[in-house]
Design a protein around this motif. Sequence first.
Motif, mmCIF file in Angstrom:
data_model
loop_
_atom_site.group_PDB
_atom_site.id
_atom_site.type_symbol
_atom_site.label_atom_id
_atom_site.label_comp_id
_atom_site.label_asym_id
_atom_site.label_seq_id
_atom_site.Cartn_x
_atom_site.Cartn_y
_atom_site.Cartn_z
ATOM 1 N N SER B 224 0.836 -1.209 0.000
ATOM 2 C CA SER B 224 0.000 0.000 0.000
ATOM 3 C C SER B 224 0.867 1.254 0.000
ATOM 4 C CB SER B 224 -0.947 0.001 1.202
ATOM 5 O OG SER B 224 -0.209 -0.079 2.390
ATOM 6 N N THR B 225 1.997 1.229 0.710
ATOM 7 C CA THR B 225 2.877 2.403 0.705
ATOM 8 C C THR B 225 3.456 2.599 -0.686
ATOM 9 O OG1 THR B 225 3.430 2.034 3.009
ATOM 10 C CG2 THR B 225 4.916 3.450 1.774
ATOM 11 N N ARG B 228 0.801 4.096 -2.838
ATOM 12 C CA ARG B 228 0.550 5.497 -2.490
ATOM 13 C C ARG B 228 1.651 6.389 -3.056
ATOM 14 N NH1 ARG B 228 2.712 8.455 1.495
ATOM 15 N NH2 ARG B 228 3.587 6.646 2.568
ATOM 16 N N GLN B 232 1.384 9.213 -6.053
ATOM 17 C CA GLN B 232 1.823 10.598 -5.785
ATOM 18 C C GLN B 232 2.884 11.037 -6.800
ATOM 19 O OE1 GLN B 232 2.608 10.359 -1.361
ATOM 20 N NE2 GLN B 232 2.595 12.566 -1.615
#
Lengths: 182, 404
Positions: B224-225, B228, B232
């Motif tokens: 998930s990081t 993300r 971005q």
Amino acid sequence: MVEHIFNRLYVDYHQSLYQFLIYMLRDRDTAEELVQDVYIKVMHSYDKFKGDSSEKTWLFSIARNVAIDHIRKSKRQNKTFFGVFNVDDRKDQLVHPDRLPDEILEQNESVRQLYAALEQCKTEHRELILLRYIHGFSIRESASIMGWTEGKVKTVQHRTLKTLKGILDDSKKEEELSNGTI
Amino acid sequence: MGQSKWNEEKIIQTLREFPKVEDSRSKEELFDQIQNKMGQEETEKKSKPFRFMPVLAAACILAIAAIISPTIMDQFDLPKDGVSQENESALSTSTKSPNEKDTPTSEQVEPAGPTEEAPDTSEVVPFAQVEEEYKYHVGITEIPEDKQVVTAYYPDQEAMGVVPVSFLAEKGLSRVEALEEALSTISDEELGLSESGLSSVNLSENPNANTLVLDIKPGSIQGSTGERIFVQTVQNTAFSLGYETIAFMSAGKPGYEFSHFGPMESMEVSAPEKGVSALLTNTGTLLLVNGLQLNGNVEPETLEDALHWMSKDMEGFGYQETIPENVFFKEISEDGKKVTIEFSEGTTLEDNMKYVAMLESILMAAHQFGYEQVDFINAPIEQIGPYHLSGTLPVLKAPNVIRP
């Protein structure tokens, strides 16, 4: 520095500030050096202190910044001289095991284990735990010092306590394995 | 195996049992040490050579040469044996369209005509500055006529956020070609950043739909990081290039299956967070970063608001505030696309790298809020780095400009 201001701050907060730094940095010499930097910064900005937070909260936020700056500088120096820095290696680079405070070495096993476990937490998380449970700052005061929301303080506090439990449980298992008790 | 003796209550109780560790120095002894240290710092400050000047002098000479004869600059090939020697002409009078607000596209660069009050750009020359243990790559306020600026985003090493790194590519290249050139030129390792997720995807564009198209290898973005940070990176980079939409593909087919976000075929491009922070990486590079690392979902609504937050402590994982504690703003007023920032009495400014970064962070924030020019009033010094505070300054078009 105006001596009477220093005298008052020393009486009211010095040992607490020093304790915060030594538990953050785990080295007496460094803490002695950095606490001077805290007072120098205080001197430079004392007349700008607006009283939005308490004086103690303000002092601890300065001490926190000084400690973080030092850790960051150590990180860069280690990068320069010892190659790639790994966050997990931070404890090996910043802790001087032979300089652990005697006060800790004289404590019971639980304190020593928890002191060791704290070192494995992220710097900011360790800071928060120190502020909350050793220095007794409230959630709101801790949020002010850390520059976080109160919600974040609660979340990180909960998460760090959980992390600490995990570390302590793991070390207990390792100990039992090495002792052949499991 | 024995049951764990540790639980939350036990941990808190044990923390409270931690012993007091006291400083054995007396109050008088400590006070003397502080006085001595302050004296030493003062002496060092006075005797410190002014490292900034050689670089600045070189920049000024080049700037003057460029004003006299812009063609000289085109032929100027500066030594590239170190960052302190990096330079490139950024003295073109080209500027962005006046109706551009928060969309710093490389495609909208057009020459500026003479104006009644032309910004003072005579010495706004990009270069990298090395000061003690820090290295700072100055941004640009004016884009040379024959260049386009590409700002690509890279994750910081703690995966806390993404960091803009700018590159001047030839104007004739398409936006994707320019981005690819930037990605192949910028060394994330030297900057102390992580690899951009864009380095491992196939890039193309649909100019008619103003869409950046990414063909991603299935399963190449993990966790998930990771997702993300990837999103971005893509969002902010696409925004800097002026795209409106991002299309995701995988193995040539529309859509990409993100493990946490789910399947996604396209995404609208939105602007990066407003406000500016600084990141000091573990290679000693200081970089300006969009957004405020305050952990409190702070989204400034005005430039004044942003500057307020940009002076708040935002420590953690190398992030820090850009405005030092000894800088105070008395009034911030706007007149159309120009904003005037008045410093309060008691503000101290210095002509060094830290304050170049501070000034550029203000110019960058001004750009985020749609301003084109900034006037500074009541500045206690005339000049910081290449910026004359007595004249009107253009806003920062691109931060952290790297030159090969």
